[in-house]
Design a protein around this motif. Sequence first.
Motif, short mmCIF file in Angstrom:
data_model
loop_
_atom_site.label_atom_id
_atom_site.label_comp_id
_atom_site.label_asym_id
_atom_site.label_seq_id
_atom_site.Cartn_x
_atom_site.Cartn_y
_atom_site.Cartn_z
N MET A 196 -3.22 79.70 38.36
CA MET A 196 -3.37 79.62 39.82
C MET A 196 -2.64 78.39 40.32
O MET A 196 -2.44 77.43 39.57
N LYS A 197 -2.31 78.47 41.62
CA LYS A 197 -1.64 77.34 42.24
C LYS A 197 -2.33 77.02 43.56
O LYS A 197 -3.06 77.83 44.13
N LEU A 198 -2.03 75.82 44.06
CA LEU A 198 -2.51 75.42 45.38
C LEU A 198 -1.60 76.01 46.44
O LEU A 198 -0.41 76.23 46.20
N LEU B 34 1.98 74.94 47.22
CA LEU B 34 2.00 73.48 47.22
C LEU B 34 2.11 72.96 45.79
O LEU B 34 1.66 73.62 44.85
N ASP B 35 2.67 71.75 45.64
CA ASP B 35 2.62 71.13 44.32
C ASP B 35 1.26 70.44 44.18
O ASP B 35 0.42 70.50 45.08
N LYS B 36 1.04 69.80 43.07
CA LYS B 36 -0.32 69.30 42.82
C LYS B 36 -0.70 68.18 43.79
O LYS B 36 -1.86 67.83 43.91
N LYS C 37 6.13 73.43 48.22
CA LYS C 37 7.11 73.63 47.14
C LYS C 37 7.30 75.13 46.94
O LYS C 37 6.38 75.84 46.63
N TYR D 277 -6.55 78.04 46.78
CA TYR D 277 -5.84 78.31 45.52
C TYR D 277 -5.78 79.82 45.38
O TYR D 277 -6.68 80.54 45.80
#
Lengths: 93, 89
Positions: free
Chosen positions: A1-3, A30-32, A37, A57
């Motif tokens: 998963m990503k933000l 989003l990046d961390k 991004k 997320y």
Amino acid sequence: MKLGKVIGTVVASTHVDGLEGVKLLIVQPLDKKRRPKGRPVVAGDGLQIAGYGEIVYYVSSREAALAMPQNTFVPVDDAIVGIVDEVHEDPGR
Amino acid sequence: MKLGRVVGNVVSTVSNPLYDGRKLLLCDLVDERGRDVGDYLIAVDNVGAGAGETVLVLDEGNGARQVLDWPEGAVRAVVVGIVDRVDLG
């Protein structure tokens, strides 16, 4: 998963079966550190309550269909799984 | 699987019900020498990994669902191990 960040919504009244009543949101990955991004995606809102501007997320590919609350197969390949209250960074060293 | 390093966690009270009470680890992806490869993943913790630890991240749905025993779970990334050491030839 990503933000991701919810930056808009999509209305598509003509659509394939399975997308009836599915809330579609535009999510900017989003990046961390929560900086944009990559290209925005259109994600199904698995929670039905993600709102504009919220940090979420999301999960991609087949798992997106599993994230949707409908008990039918929902043909999406990105779906919001949760709303982020806080990202706690702790490199630990 | 991928090598990762735990660099934090994601707090989320409103989420897919399956995620209630599960720790979500923010993991940088690293190479075999532990160097950041410029990407990250949010992974469900399944081994009690702590900040700074190098971990094994399984990033595939079927495996993740079996590991977590969530037959219909919307999950892909799961931390399945804590790396003690990497030996390179």
